[in-house]
Design a protein around this motif. Structure first.
Motif: not given
Ligand SMILES: Nc1ncnc2c1ncn2[C@@H]1O[C@H](COP(=O)(O)OP(=O)(O)OP(=O)(O)O)[C@@H](O)[C@H]1O
Ligand SMILES: [Mg+2]
Lengths: 402, 232
Positions: A312, A316-317, A395-396, B60, B64-66, B68, B85, B89, B92-93, B100, B104
């Motif tokens: 998480i 969130l960065g 992350i995932v 995802h 930008l959580v995934d 790959e 990643t 960051a 994403r931020n 989610f 979460f």
């Protein structure tokens, strides 16, 4: 961005703290492991220092800065220290603050109808000081008695006990060389260990009389031993060398003489006790490492448990570096808190015992510092692997982790 | 960001030929199979499709959580596919707000701290300011009286609101929500939906996964995902 760096670090510390307090019981147990490790290191060093101090005290109790010279009676033509040697040493050797020549002979004394072998020593008044003699009853022989060759004697406690069943009465006498000696006191060695450190001339049954008295009545020409007290610990080596020089010049060889100081015993005792302390520290150190592995174990469990949490934060960065720092802080917090507790117990325990029994118990600041440093290092070292594991999570995967 | 010219709407998100494969016990599972998607700035899109079709996987990647996957992804005109990643960051931020599927929220942190988290990780404001900002946002969402509660101490609807507040705290341009109303009763769903409608009116680009036809009807455009592919 740099403006908030210290705020940011405080925040990461806060996250680390949250993580730990989220599982208080487990954190406390892990901390306890570290505490035991550090406590044993600090306590062991204290124990080592006490032991070392005790042994050194025993040796120094024989006589501070003591140098002794005697003939061993070994060799083809054994030689002994004679009276003139004493005078030459007194004149020519620097750094001596007191000289105590000792004459010795033995006699059989009839006590209660039974024959007992008794050592008779002839000493000057300085002997009491040089050899740390403790007067338990009456007094020691005086300079005047030595000058007059008076027939007075002080007894060892065992001899006094055997002859008088305890302290001698005021008018007590002892019969030596067919002469009547007035008993003026009872004395003992300053430490019980004197005979363990080289040979003590005082045996269980000993009568001590003035030097000149024994020289006259027994017709002795050689010293049993010559004691000298150096002015300072630094002067000891010079005195030993000076005495060797004089004896070598005045005799055929040094072969049958023994000239030594307690320094040898002191350094030996220090080395031995330091070595023992080191071994003990190494053993205690093992418990520190065990504590560290405990931390790693807990951190790994924690990282696994908080997989989703980490995912998480990353989503969130948070950067991987932020996660690494957060977890890298947790382990040292644990280990340092454990270390602090350990130092308190490890130092406080001995100090408390010291106060309780009124004995000085040294706590080495170095051992406290080292125990602290090591627990910090252990925390960082064993925290690194779990922290890296946390920071490198996908992350995932960590979000869907159940 | 330079303002988009009014004549030609700016493309906010663009996926081209995106493939995503998971390894599951040595077996490859194709979750996305050649996805092309263009989203224009300010669009409100509902993503629909059966369970396991790849909606969350798609979201995802968009969030930008995934990182790959195969294919290209441009966000606000910038190529973001192939970046690490940590490189992603800050984007994403700052630029993406993710709501989610299961909220979460971090269980050990208060609602206030949870909502402040993205602002804290942005590190461009003092922590106190971040918390003050989070407080304002939560109060606007009617959570002013629950700031110090832990997530498990509040209702599901309140949790969803807190999660939305958290997603919005850095004022992202793109808002991604994975079934934000899935766990809610219809009244609360309606309230949550209203929040997204407001955001849409304020110009945010919104992609929302939903199974609910009514919710989907509120969106400008519906995108269907089936077997890892997009059907418009
Ligand atoms: N981390 C993962 N590891 C392995 N397989 C995964 C993983 N995540 C998703 N999958 C698989 O990828 C496919 C797409 O999953 P995804 O979660 O995107 O579906 P979804 O459309 O969001 O479904 P739902 O409506 O149930 O949320 C599924 O077959 C799923 O089993
Ligand atoms: Mg899903």
């Amino acid at each position: 961005m740099a403006r908030y760096t210290s705020d940011w670090h405080r925040l990461l510390l806060r996250f680390a703290w949250d993580g730990l307090s989220g599982q208080r019981g487990r954190s406390a147990l892990t901390m306890l492991g570290m505490a035991i490790g550090t406590a044993s290191v600090v306590a062991v060093v204290s124990i080592g220092l006490v032991g070392r101090g005790y042994v050194v005290g025993l040796i120094e109790g024989v006589g501070a800065n003591l140098v002794l010279a005697y003939g061993t009676g070994e060799g083809v033509n054994p030689e002994e220290v004679d009276f003139d040697d004493v005078e030459v040493i007194r004149e020519q050797v620097d750094g001596i603050s007191a000289l105590a020549p000792v004459l010795s002979t033995s006699r059989t004394l009839s006590i209660g109808g039974q024959p007992w072998p008794v050592t008779v020593l002839g000493v000057t008044p300085d002997y009491a000081d040089v050899r740390n003699i403790v007067v338990t009853e009456g007094r020691f022989v005086t300079a005047r008695e030595d000058a007059n060759a008076d027939k007075v004697a002080v007894l060892s406690p065992e001899l006094a006990l055997r002859m008088f069943g305890g302290d001698p009465p005021p008018d007590a006498t002892i019969r030596l060389f067919d002469l009547r000696f007035r008993v003026v006191g009872v004395v003992r060695e300053g430490v019980q260990s004197a005979s363990a450190v080289g040979s003590s001339e005082i045996s269980d049954l000993t009568a001590i009389v003035p030097f000149s008295t024994l020289r006259n009545v027994a017709g002795l020409r050689f010293l049993d031993v010559l004691y000298m007290r150096a002015e300072s610990p630094q002067a000891v080596a010079g005195v030993v060398a000076g005495v060797k020089r004089v004896l070598a010049a005045r005799h055929r060889s040094l072969g049958s003489f023994r000239i030594e100081s307690l320094q040898r015993y002191l350094s030996l005792a220090r080395q031995v006790s330091d070595a023992i302390t080191l071994v003990l520290i190494a053993i205690a150190g093992v418990s520190l490492v065990v504590g560290g592995i405990g931390i790693m174990n807990i951190m790994l469990v924690t990282v696994t448990e908080r997989t989703r949490d980490i995912g998480i934060r990353l989503a969130l960065g948070a950067r991987r570096r932020d996660i690494l720092t957060q977890f890298l802080l947790e382990a040292p917090i644990l280990s340092l808190a454990g270390g602090l507790l350990g130092v308190l117990v490890g130092a406080g325990g001995p100090l408390y015992v010291g106060i309780l029994y009124d004995v000085p118990v040294p706590v080495s600041p170095a051992s406290v510092a080292v125990a602290f440093g090591v627990s910090l290092a252990v925390g960082i070292f064993f925290g690194l692997y779990p922290a890296r594991k946390a920071a490198n999570m996908n992350i995932v995967d960590s979000l869907v982790y159940e | 960001m330079p303002a988009a010219t009014p004549s030609r709407p700016r493309i906010e998100l663009e996926l081209h030929d995106v493939y995503k494969t998971f390894e599951m016990g040595g077996e490859p599972i194709s979750a996305l199979r050649g996805v092309d998607l263009q989203v224009i700035e300010g669009e409100f899109i509902a993503i629909m499709g059966p369970s396991g079709s790849g909606k969350s996987t798609l979201l995802h990647i968009l969030g930008l959580v995934d990182s790959e996957y195969q294919g290209t992804y441009d966000l606000g005109g910038e190529r973001v596919s192939g970046r690490s990643t940590d490189e992603l960051a800050p984007i994403r931020n700052q630029e993406i707000g993710f709501v989610f599927q299961a909220f979460f929220l971090l269980p050990h942190l208060s609602i206030l701290e949870n909502a402040a988290l993205p602002a804290l990780y942005a590190r461009d404001r003092a922590p106190d300011e971040c918390l003050a900002e989070a407080r304002t946002r939560l109060e606007q969402m009617g959570l002013g009286h629950r700031l110090d509660h832990k997530p498990h101490e509040i209702s599901i609807g309140q949790r969803q609101r807190a999660a939305i507040a958290r997603a919005l705290i850095n004022d992202p341009r793109v808002i991604l929500a994975d079934e934000p109303t899935g766990a809610l009763d219809s009244k609360t769903s309606q309230e949550i939906l209203e929040i997204f409608n407001d955001l849409h009116r304020q110009g945010a680009t919104i992609l929302m996964v939903t199974h609910d036809q009514e919710v989907a009807a509120a969106a400008e455009r519906n995108v269907y995902v089936r077997d890892g592919q997009i059907h418009v």
